[in-house]
Write a protein that holds these residues in place. Structure first.
Motif, PDB file in Angstrom:
ATOM      1  N   MET A 191       0.852  -1.202   0.000  1.00 55.41           N
ATOM      2  CA  MET A 191       0.000   0.000   0.000  1.00 55.41           C
ATOM      3  C   MET A 191       0.884   1.247   0.000  1.00 55.41           C
ATOM      4  SD  MET A 191      -3.210   1.275   0.522  1.00 55.41           S
ATOM      5  CE  MET A 191      -4.229   0.075   1.370  1.00 55.41           C
ATOM      6  N   ARG A 192       0.641   2.144  -0.977  1.00 56.60           N
ATOM      7  CA  ARG A 192       1.430   3.378  -1.032  1.00 56.60           C
ATOM      8  C   ARG A 192       0.683   4.491  -0.289  1.00 56.60           C
ATOM      9  NH1 ARG A 192       5.603   4.312  -4.398  1.00 56.60           N
ATOM     10  NH2 ARG A 192       5.124   2.560  -5.769  1.00 56.60           N
ATOM     11  N   GLN A 193       1.343   5.143   0.640  1.00 56.29           N
ATOM     12  CA  GLN A 193       0.727   6.217   1.431  1.00 56.29           C
ATOM     13  C   GLN A 193       0.766   7.536   0.662  1.00 56.29           C
ATOM     14  OE1 GLN A 193      -0.294   6.054   4.822  1.00 56.29           O
ATOM     15  NE2 GLN A 193       0.047   3.845   4.893  1.00 56.29           N
ATOM     16  N   PHE A 194      -0.294   8.338   0.755  1.00 54.76           N
ATOM     17  CA  PHE A 194      -0.219   9.725   0.266  1.00 54.76           C
ATOM     18  C   PHE A 194      -1.102  10.602   1.136  1.00 54.76           C
ATOM     19  CE2 PHE A 194      -3.589   7.703  -2.204  1.00 54.76           C
ATOM     20  CZ  PHE A 194      -4.626   8.625  -2.101  1.00 54.76           C
ATOM     21  N   SER A 195      -0.825  11.916   1.096  1.00 52.68           N
ATOM     22  CA  SER A 195      -1.626  12.861   1.891  1.00 52.68           C
ATOM     23  C   SER A 195      -2.658  13.521   0.985  1.00 52.68           C
ATOM     24  CB  SER A 195      -0.743  13.951   2.490  1.00 52.68           C
ATOM     25  OG  SER A 195       0.325  13.362   3.151  1.00 52.68           O
ATOM     26  N   TYR A 196      -3.658  14.107   1.629  1.00 53.30           N
ATOM     27  CA  TYR A 196      -4.722  14.811   0.907  1.00 53.30           C
ATOM     28  C   TYR A 196      -4.885  16.194   1.528  1.00 53.30           C
ATOM     29  CZ  TYR A 196      -9.515  16.089  -0.343  1.00 53.30           C
ATOM     30  OH  TYR A 196     -10.623  16.758  -0.794  1.00 53.30           O
ATOM     31  N   VAL A 197      -4.888  17.238   0.685  1.00 56.43           N
ATOM     32  CA  VAL A 197      -5.064  18.609   1.161  1.00 56.43           C
ATOM     33  C   VAL A 197      -6.145  19.262   0.307  1.00 56.43           C
ATOM     34  CG1 VAL A 197      -3.971  20.885   1.385  1.00 56.43           C
ATOM     35  CG2 VAL A 197      -2.621  18.820   1.747  1.00 56.43           C
ATOM     36  N   ARG A 198      -7.111  19.941   0.956  1.00 52.57           N
ATOM     37  CA  ARG A 198      -8.125  20.676   0.184  1.00 52.57           C
ATOM     38  C   ARG A 198      -7.750  22.152   0.194  1.00 52.57           C
ATOM     39  NH1 ARG A 198     -13.697  20.767  -1.661  1.00 52.57           N
ATOM     40  NH2 ARG A 198     -13.806  18.518  -1.641  1.00 52.57           N
ATOM     41  N   ALA A 199      -7.413  22.713  -0.957  1.00 50.28           N
ATOM     42  CA  ALA A 199      -7.019  24.124  -1.021  1.00 50.28           C
ATOM     43  C   ALA A 199      -8.254  25.007  -1.114  1.00 50.28           C
ATOM     44  CB  ALA A 199      -6.131  24.350  -2.239  1.00 50.28           C
ATOM     45  N   GLU A 200      -8.220  26.156  -0.431  1.00 50.25           N
ATOM     46  CA  GLU A 200      -9.381  27.070  -0.432  1.00 50.25           C
ATOM     47  C   GLU A 200      -9.196  28.209  -1.429  1.00 50.25           C
ATOM     48  OE1 GLU A 200     -12.078  26.279   1.087  1.00 50.25           O
ATOM     49  OE2 GLU A 200     -11.204  24.597   2.185  1.00 50.25           O
ATOM     50  N   ASN A 201      -7.967  28.479  -1.855  1.00 55.39           N
ATOM     51  CA  ASN A 201      -7.742  29.519  -2.859  1.00 55.39           C
ATOM     52  C   ASN A 201      -6.488  29.149  -3.666  1.00 55.39           C
ATOM     53  OD1 ASN A 201      -5.395  30.485  -1.393  1.00 55.39           O
ATOM     54  ND2 ASN A 201      -6.871  31.353   0.065  1.00 55.39           N
ATOM     55  N   ALA A 202      -6.261  29.921  -4.769  1.00 60.00           N
ATOM     56  CA  ALA A 202      -5.167  29.565  -5.684  1.00 60.00           C
ATOM     57  C   ALA A 202      -3.807  29.646  -4.990  1.00 60.00           C
ATOM     58  CB  ALA A 202      -5.196  30.488  -6.900  1.00 60.00           C
ATOM     59  N   THR A 203      -3.639  30.632  -4.111  1.00 60.46           N
ATOM     60  CA  THR A 203      -2.341  30.773  -3.424  1.00 60.46           C
ATOM     61  C   THR A 203      -2.045  29.541  -2.595  1.00 60.46           C
ATOM     62  OG1 THR A 203      -2.906  33.104  -3.261  1.00 60.46           O
ATOM     63  CG2 THR A 203      -0.999  32.380  -1.985  1.00 60.46           C
ATOM     64  N   GLN A 204      -3.081  29.087  -1.841  1.00 57.62           N
ATOM     65  CA  GLN A 204      -2.908  27.868  -1.017  1.00 57.62           C
ATOM     66  C   GLN A 204      -2.593  26.657  -1.906  1.00 57.62           C
ATOM     67  OE1 GLN A 204      -6.189  26.527   1.367  1.00 57.62           O
ATOM     68  NE2 GLN A 204      -5.967  28.228   2.814  1.00 57.62           N
ATOM     69  N   ALA A 205      -3.318  26.565  -3.044  1.00 56.98           N
ATOM     70  CA  ALA A 205      -3.125  25.413  -3.937  1.00 56.98           C
ATOM     71  C   ALA A 205      -1.700  25.391  -4.471  1.00 56.98           C
ATOM     72  CB  ALA A 205      -4.123  25.482  -5.091  1.00 56.98           C
ATOM     73  N   VAL A 206      -1.223  26.559  -4.929  1.00 59.90           N
ATOM     74  CA  VAL A 206       0.122  26.649  -5.502  1.00 59.90           C
ATOM     75  C   VAL A 206       1.169  26.316  -4.442  1.00 59.90           C
ATOM     76  CG1 VAL A 206       1.799  28.323  -6.385  1.00 59.90           C
ATOM     77  CG2 VAL A 206      -0.519  28.231  -7.355  1.00 59.90           C
ATOM     78  N   LYS A 207       0.937  26.828  -3.222  1.00 57.47           N
ATOM     79  CA  LYS A 207       1.886  26.564  -2.133  1.00 57.47           C
ATOM     80  C   LYS A 207       1.918  25.062  -1.815  1.00 57.47           C
ATOM     81  CE  LYS A 207       3.094  28.485   2.324  1.00 57.47           C
ATOM     82  NZ  LYS A 207       2.540  28.988   3.540  1.00 57.47           N
ATOM     83  N   ALA A 208       0.749  24.455  -1.784  1.00 55.91           N
ATOM     84  CA  ALA A 208       0.679  23.028  -1.434  1.00 55.91           C
ATOM     85  C   ALA A 208       1.264  22.148  -2.533  1.00 55.91           C
ATOM     86  CB  ALA A 208      -0.768  22.633  -1.164  1.00 55.91           C
ATOM     87  N   LYS A 209       1.146  22.602  -3.803  1.00 56.74           N
ATOM     88  CA  LYS A 209       1.645  21.779  -4.914  1.00 56.74           C
ATOM     89  C   LYS A 209       3.169  21.829  -4.980  1.00 56.74           C
ATOM     90  CE  LYS A 209       1.395  19.780  -9.174  1.00 56.74           C
ATOM     91  NZ  LYS A 209       2.749  19.862  -9.657  1.00 56.74           N
ATOM     92  N   ALA A 210       3.722  23.013  -4.604  1.00 51.80           N
ATOM     93  CA  ALA A 210       5.154  23.339  -4.648  1.00 51.80           C
ATOM     94  C   ALA A 210       6.101  22.313  -5.302  1.00 51.80           C
ATOM     95  CB  ALA A 210       5.654  23.689  -3.252  1.00 51.80           C
ATOM     96  N   THR A 211       5.996  21.022  -5.065  1.00 53.50           N
ATOM     97  CA  THR A 211       6.971  20.080  -5.634  1.00 53.50           C
ATOM     98  C   THR A 211       6.344  19.245  -6.750  1.00 53.50           C
ATOM     99  OG1 THR A 211       6.424  18.173  -4.291  1.00 53.50           O
ATOM    100  CG2 THR A 211       7.923  19.782  -3.305  1.00 53.50           C
ATOM    101  N   GLN A 212       7.198  18.705  -7.612  1.00 53.88           N
ATOM    102  CA  GLN A 212       6.763  17.830  -8.717  1.00 53.88           C
ATOM    103  C   GLN A 212       6.045  16.600  -8.179  1.00 53.88           C
ATOM    104  OE1 GLN A 212       6.468  18.550 -11.604  1.00 53.88           O
ATOM    105  NE2 GLN A 212       8.295  18.807 -12.831  1.00 53.88           N
TER     106      GLN A 212
END
Ligand SMILES: Cc1cc2nc3c(=O)[nH]c(=O)nc-3n(C[C@H](O)[C@H](O)[C@H](O)COP(=O)(O)OP(=O)(O)OC[C@H]3O[C@@H](n4cnc5c(N)ncnc54)[C@H](O)[C@@H]3O)c2cc1C
Ligand code: SF4
Length: 326
Positions: A1-22
């Motif tokens: 089983m591969r673990q991953f996290s889940y984040v719900r972004a509320e605005n574009a700035t949050q989304a971009v910050k959370a995506k930050a890495t490839q």
């Protein structure tokens, strides 16, 4: 089983910050991404859910262009009155794709970013330069009949771009708006998808962390007679073997402007600029259409099983042009 996290972004700035890495991935409708995560082809550390972002609007701009939010679904876009009336070719292309239920999930940004349908990419184990750079390309000597290209291929990858929507957008002309760690920028649609060259894993012009926020369609050509024709093995729920998005403006009995883009045959949504030029100033005729179709495929290079795509793609262009100029 591969673990991953889940984040719900509320605005574009949050989304971009959370995506930050490839290693992270934006989650829109999930119709490509979740499939590929289950197949272990995509292995994000974090899924950044962007569905709470305010990117659901379709707005007609003062200069006549149409601004489409990245989260507008393929069905909402296809049935929008502005799209039906002014961009019929886009509506037809969208409605030829997938199924009603999938189109209710699939978003504009996700469709632009969808992955190839090459079986060797999706099986997660075969040599595939797109999934595992440097491992080789199983399709060149293998099964390359239906979801592989004859235009824009390289010795490293021959997968065709699968989108119908993008073929219509390439013909119409569009701009992609993105938001990223360095701010906002615009990318011309025809520069967005990249040819495979020697690095097929790099598929588009987004920098790490960048989010597509909108697609802006150019103002339609005056007159705007258009048609999307998709030729495939099954009449529904199937990717194109070859497709054409064609737009023509007539001045009296002369073609004053023309746009031609092709799907199923290119490693990116394929705009045929030289074929378009050959039609300008001509009277609509079988000979002029056949010449344009020949020019569109002049650089085509068949693979071992898909040479039939060249005459098929040419027929798609000729039939579309005949339909709209009849
Ligand atoms: C059975 C089946 C049949 C299909 N048939 C067709 C067809 O005939 N024609 C056709 O054109 N398509 C077809 N599709 C593909 C479908 O159109 C795409 O899966 C869909 O458009 C992807 O959109 P999504 O919102 O679900 O994207 P997701 O799956 O959420 O995301 C896809 C990719 O885009 C990235 N992404 C999503 N949104 C953004 C954004 N705003 N900015 C940056 N990156 C983003 C994700 O991180 C991911 O890498 C089919 C799919 C399936 C499963
Ligand atoms: S065609 Fe491209 S996606 Fe398919 S196996 Fe070759 S490198 Fe991979």
């Amino acid at each position: 089983m591969r673990q991953f996290s889940y984040v719900r972004a509320e605005n574009a700035t949050q989304a971009v910050k959370a995506k930050a890495t490839q290693a992270n991935a934006f989650l829109a409708g999930g119709s490509t991404l979740i499939d590929l995560v289950k197949l272990d082809v995509m292995q994000p550390d974090t899924l950044v859910d962007i569905n709470s972002l305010p990117l659901y609007d379709i707005e007609k701009l003062k200069d006549g262009r149409l601004k489409i939010g990245a989260l507008v679904t393929n069905n909402d876009l296809a049935w929008h009155p502005e799209v039906k009336a002014r961009y019929a070719v886009l509506s037809e292309a969208l409605l030829s794709g997938a199924s009603t239920s999938l189109r209710n999930k699939a978003t504009t940004g996700g469709n632009v970013m969808q992955k190839v349908r090459c079986p060797y990419y999706r099986d997660g184990v075969s040599p595939c330069n797109k999934r595992a750079p440097g491992s080789g390309c199983s399709a060149i000597e293998g099964n390359n009949r239906s979801v592989h290209a004859v235009l824009g291929t390289s010795e490293h990858c021959i997968a065709s771009h699968p989108s119908d929507m993008c073929v219509a957008m390439a013909a119409i002309g569009a701009t992609i708006l993105v938001s990223g760690p360095e701010g906002e920028r615009e990318i011309p649609f025809t520069d967005f998808h990249l040819l495979p060259g020697s690095s097929p894993d790099k598929e588009h012009n987004l920098a790490p962390g960048e989010l597509i926020t909108h697609v802006i369609l150019d103002k339609p050509l005056p007159g705007n007679r258009s048609h999307y024709l998709k030729l495939r093995d099954r009449a529904s729920y199937q990717f194109a073997l070859a497709s054409s998005a064609v737009i023509v403006s007539l001045s009296g009995s002369t073609i004053s402007d023309a746009r031609i883009a092709m799907g199923g045959v290119g490693t990116k949504p394929w705009r045929a600029f030289e074929a378009e030029q050959s039609l300008k100033g001509k009277t609509p005729s079988q000979a002029a259409f056949e010449k344009a179709a020949a020019i569109a495929f002049a650089a085509a290079k068949p693979q071992s099983q898909n040479g039939f795509k060249i005459p098929l793609g040419q027929q798609a262009i000729v039939r579309s042009l005949k339909t709209i100029t009849a």
